[in-house]
Design a protein around this motif. Sequence first.
Motif, PDB file in Angstrom:
ATOM      1  N   TYR A 193       0.836  -1.128  -0.086  1.00 19.82           N
ATOM      2  CA  TYR A 193       0.077  -0.213  -0.169  1.00 19.82           C
ATOM      3  C   TYR A 193       0.914   1.046  -0.106  1.00 19.82           C
ATOM      4  O   TYR A 193       2.225   1.076   0.247  1.00 19.82           O
ATOM      5  N   ILE A 194       0.317   2.385  -0.317  1.00 25.45           N
ATOM      6  CA  ILE A 194       1.081   3.571  -0.613  1.00 25.45           C
ATOM      7  C   ILE A 194       0.955   4.218   1.100  1.00 25.45           C
ATOM      8  O   ILE A 194      -0.284   4.472   1.443  1.00 25.45           O
ATOM      9  N   LYS A 195       1.955   4.329   1.800  1.00 21.33           N
ATOM     10  CA  LYS A 195       1.848   4.968   3.095  1.00 21.33           C
ATOM     11  C   LYS A 195       2.179   6.355   3.359  1.00 21.33           C
ATOM     12  O   LYS A 195       1.978   6.854   4.342  1.00 21.33           O
ATOM     13  N   GLY A 196       2.676   6.999   2.341  1.00 23.37           N
ATOM     14  CA  GLY A 196       2.935   8.443   2.211  1.00 23.37           C
ATOM     15  C   GLY A 196       3.748   9.123   1.130  1.00 23.37           C
ATOM     16  O   GLY A 196       3.903   8.236   0.291  1.00 23.37           O
ATOM     17  N   VAL A 197       4.056  10.307   1.240  1.00 22.51           N
ATOM     18  CA  VAL A 197       4.849  11.053   0.048  1.00 22.51           C
ATOM     19  C   VAL A 197       6.284  11.413   0.570  1.00 22.51           C
ATOM     20  O   VAL A 197       6.606  11.240   1.771  1.00 22.51           O
ATOM     21  N   PHE A 198       6.979  11.657  -0.221  1.00 22.79           N
ATOM     22  CA  PHE A 198       8.619  11.932  -0.270  1.00 22.79           C
ATOM     23  C   PHE A 198       8.867  12.847  -1.134  1.00 22.79           C
ATOM     24  O   PHE A 198       8.599  12.995  -2.347  1.00 22.79           O
ATOM     25  N   GLY A 199       9.160  14.205  -0.410  1.00 28.94           N
ATOM     26  CA  GLY A 199       9.591  15.287  -1.384  1.00 28.94           C
ATOM     27  C   GLY A 199       8.357  16.048  -2.149  1.00 28.94           C
ATOM     28  O   GLY A 199       7.249  15.828  -1.578  1.00 28.94           O
ATOM     29  N   VAL A 200       8.687  16.616  -3.083  1.00 28.13           N
ATOM     30  CA  VAL A 200       7.882  17.592  -3.712  1.00 28.13           C
ATOM     31  C   VAL A 200       7.425  17.216  -5.228  1.00 28.13           C
ATOM     32  O   VAL A 200       6.705  17.988  -5.822  1.00 28.13           O
ATOM     33  N   LYS A 201       8.129  16.340  -5.428  1.00 29.84           N
ATOM     34  CA  LYS A 201       7.937  15.979  -6.971  1.00 29.84           C
ATOM     35  C   LYS A 201       7.058  14.859  -7.376  1.00 29.84           C
ATOM     36  O   LYS A 201       7.125  14.191  -8.404  1.00 29.84           O
ATOM     37  N   GLY A 202       6.181  14.556  -6.581  1.00 25.53           N
ATOM     38  CA  GLY A 202       5.189  13.316  -6.538  1.00 25.53           C
ATOM     39  C   GLY A 202       5.731  12.155  -6.124  1.00 25.53           C
ATOM     40  O   GLY A 202       5.125  10.946  -6.514  1.00 25.53           O
ATOM     41  N   TRP A 203       6.899  11.974  -5.636  1.00 18.07           N
ATOM     42  CA  TRP A 203       7.560  10.409  -5.057  1.00 18.07           C
ATOM     43  C   TRP A 203       6.454   9.904  -3.841  1.00 18.07           C
ATOM     44  O   TRP A 203       6.087  10.848  -3.062  1.00 18.07           O
ATOM     45  N   LEU A 204       6.529   8.633  -4.034  1.00 16.33           N
ATOM     46  CA  LEU A 204       5.475   7.894  -2.957  1.00 16.33           C
ATOM     47  C   LEU A 204       6.407   7.079  -2.233  1.00 16.33           C
ATOM     48  O   LEU A 204       7.438   6.326  -2.608  1.00 16.33           O
ATOM     49  N   GLU A 233       2.863  -2.162 -14.171  1.00 18.65           N
ATOM     50  CA  GLU A 233       1.452  -1.718 -14.375  1.00 18.65           C
ATOM     51  C   GLU A 233       0.863  -2.261 -12.762  1.00 18.65           C
ATOM     52  O   GLU A 233       0.938  -3.136 -12.527  1.00 18.65           O
ATOM     53  N   TRP A 234       0.325  -1.529 -11.915  1.00 18.21           N
ATOM     54  CA  TRP A 234      -0.150  -1.548 -10.651  1.00 18.21           C
ATOM     55  C   TRP A 234      -1.651  -1.003 -10.725  1.00 18.21           C
ATOM     56  O   TRP A 234      -2.162  -0.058 -11.686  1.00 18.21           O
ATOM     57  N   GLN A 235      -2.512  -1.796 -10.240  1.00 17.22           N
ATOM     58  CA  GLN A 235      -3.925  -1.395  -9.880  1.00 17.22           C
ATOM     59  C   GLN A 235      -4.121  -0.790  -8.590  1.00 17.22           C
ATOM     60  O   GLN A 235      -3.577  -1.476  -7.584  1.00 17.22           O
ATOM     61  N   LEU A 236      -4.545   0.459  -8.332  1.00 18.98           N
ATOM     62  CA  LEU A 236      -4.511   0.841  -7.027  1.00 18.98           C
ATOM     63  C   LEU A 236      -6.102   0.857  -6.638  1.00 18.98           C
ATOM     64  O   LEU A 236      -6.958   1.258  -7.586  1.00 18.98           O
ATOM     65  N   SER A 237      -6.478   0.478  -5.189  1.00 18.49           N
ATOM     66  CA  SER A 237      -7.733   0.420  -5.001  1.00 18.49           C
ATOM     67  C   SER A 237      -7.923   1.134  -3.425  1.00 18.49           C
ATOM     68  O   SER A 237      -6.907   0.752  -2.697  1.00 18.49           O
ATOM     69  N   LYS A 238      -8.934   1.642  -3.353  1.00 16.15           N
ATOM     70  CA  LYS A 238      -9.334   2.442  -1.950  1.00 16.15           C
ATOM     71  C   LYS A 238     -10.836   2.796  -2.123  1.00 16.15           C
ATOM     72  O   LYS A 238     -11.240   3.570  -2.950  1.00 16.15           O
ATOM     73  N   ASP A 239     -11.474   2.078  -0.888  1.00 12.92           N
ATOM     74  CA  ASP A 239     -12.860   2.763  -0.830  1.00 12.92           C
ATOM     75  C   ASP A 239     -13.795   2.586  -2.054  1.00 12.92           C
ATOM     76  O   ASP A 239     -14.487   3.484  -2.573  1.00 12.92           O
ATOM     77  N   GLY A 240     -13.439   1.396  -2.827  1.00  9.19           N
ATOM     78  CA  GLY A 240     -14.320   1.150  -4.032  1.00  9.19           C
ATOM     79  C   GLY A 240     -13.797   1.873  -5.116  1.00  9.19           C
ATOM     80  O   GLY A 240     -14.176   1.522  -6.348  1.00  9.19           O
ATOM     81  N   GLN A 241     -12.755   2.776  -5.263  1.00  7.10           N
ATOM     82  CA  GLN A 241     -12.150   3.422  -6.208  1.00  7.10           C
ATOM     83  C   GLN A 241     -10.971   2.467  -6.692  1.00  7.10           C
ATOM     84  O   GLN A 241     -10.384   2.206  -6.094  1.00  7.10           O
ATOM     85  N   ARG A 242     -10.865   2.305  -8.008  1.00  5.63           N
ATOM     86  CA  ARG A 242      -9.672   1.932  -8.601  1.00  5.63           C
ATOM     87  C   ARG A 242      -9.231   2.569  -9.711  1.00  5.63           C
ATOM     88  O   ARG A 242      -9.643   3.269 -10.239  1.00  5.63           O
ATOM     89  N   ALA A 280       0.446  13.095  -5.162  1.00 10.14           N
ATOM     90  CA  ALA A 280       1.107  12.045  -4.486  1.00 10.14           C
ATOM     91  C   ALA A 280       0.352  11.767  -3.184  1.00 10.14           C
ATOM     92  O   ALA A 280      -0.263  10.806  -2.883  1.00 10.14           O
ATOM     93  N   PHE A 281       0.030  12.886  -2.507  1.00 11.78           N
ATOM     94  CA  PHE A 281      -0.758  12.884  -1.269  1.00 11.78           C
ATOM     95  C   PHE A 281      -2.120  12.214  -1.328  1.00 11.78           C
ATOM     96  O   PHE A 281      -2.858  11.537  -0.457  1.00 11.78           O
ATOM     97  N   ALA A 282      -2.654  12.666  -2.512  1.00 11.99           N
ATOM     98  CA  ALA A 282      -4.265  11.953  -2.905  1.00 11.99           C
ATOM     99  C   ALA A 282      -3.966  10.462  -2.883  1.00 11.99           C
ATOM    100  O   ALA A 282      -5.041   9.773  -2.814  1.00 11.99           O
ATOM    101  N   LEU A 283      -3.068   9.823  -2.960  1.00 18.35           N
ATOM    102  CA  LEU A 283      -2.872   8.402  -3.321  1.00 18.35           C
ATOM    103  C   LEU A 283      -2.660   7.586  -1.896  1.00 18.35           C
ATOM    104  O   LEU A 283      -2.660   6.396  -1.814  1.00 18.35           O
ATOM    105  N   ARG A 284      -2.317   8.201  -1.034  1.00 16.38           N
ATOM    106  CA  ARG A 284      -1.954   7.761   0.463  1.00 16.38           C
ATOM    107  C   ARG A 284      -3.278   6.701   0.752  1.00 16.38           C
ATOM    108  O   ARG A 284      -4.549   7.212   0.379  1.00 16.38           O
ATOM    109  N   GLY A 285      -2.806   5.607   1.293  1.00 20.00           N
ATOM    110  CA  GLY A 285      -3.681   4.643   1.766  1.00 20.00           C
ATOM    111  C   GLY A 285      -4.356   3.790   0.630  1.00 20.00           C
ATOM    112  O   GLY A 285      -5.091   2.963   1.053  1.00 20.00           O
ATOM    113  N   TYR A 286      -4.055   4.006  -0.824  1.00 23.46           N
ATOM    114  CA  TYR A 286      -4.536   3.107  -1.708  1.00 23.46           C
ATOM    115  C   TYR A 286      -3.583   1.838  -1.546  1.00 23.46           C
ATOM    116  O   TYR A 286      -2.764   1.710  -1.375  1.00 23.46           O
TER     117      TYR A 286
END
Length: 169
Positions: A12-23, A40-49, A77-83
Motif C-alpha cells: 500500500y501507499i503509506k505516504g509521500v516523499f519530497g515535492v515531485k510526486g514520489w511515494l 503496471e499497478w492497480q490501486l484500490s481504496k474505498d471502491g475506487q480503482r 502524491a498525497f491523494a494516493l495515500r492509503g491506496y
Amino acid sequence: MTDNRQNVAMGYIKGVFGVKGWLKVAANTEYSDSLLDYPEWQLSKDGQRLSVTVETGKVVNGELQVKLVGIDDREAAFALRGYTIEINREDFAPTEEGEYYWADLVGMTVVNTEGIVLGKVDNLMETGAHDVLMISGEYGRKLIPFVSQYIGKVDTENKTITADWGLDY
C-alpha cells in the motif's frame, strides 16, 4: 465489461516523499523492490480503482520509494495515500518446482493424512526459519510449519494441501 483477472494485494501507499510526486510504499513482498518488477499497478481504496504505471523506483534505507507516471507534485502524491497496490496474478513470474506464492496458498483446504479437513489457509506467517500456514476451520485455529516434514502434497489444481498434522497438535 467484467474483469475476471485476479488481482493480488502486494502493498500500500503509506505516504509521500519530497515535492515531485514520489511515494513511500509498504511492500508485502519478500524483497521490497520486488514491486518494481511490475510496471503496471492497480490501486484500490474505498471502491475506487486506478490503473497506474511505475516511472521509476528505488529502495532507500530499506524503504521503497516510487515515482508514478503523471504524479508530478506533492498534492497528487498525497491523494494516493492509503491506496492498496494490486498486481494481476497472471503477471507473476513462474515458480520453481516446490515453490508457491503465498497468494496461491491462501484459500486452499488443508487435509491431514487421516483425511480430516483441518480448515482453510487464511494467511501465512514468516518466522525467519520457515513460513507457517495459518489455518481456520471446524477444529479451531491451527499453525502448521510449511516444511516437508509436515506438508506432503500441495495440489494447486484441486486447491488442497495434505499435511501430516493431528487434531490435537
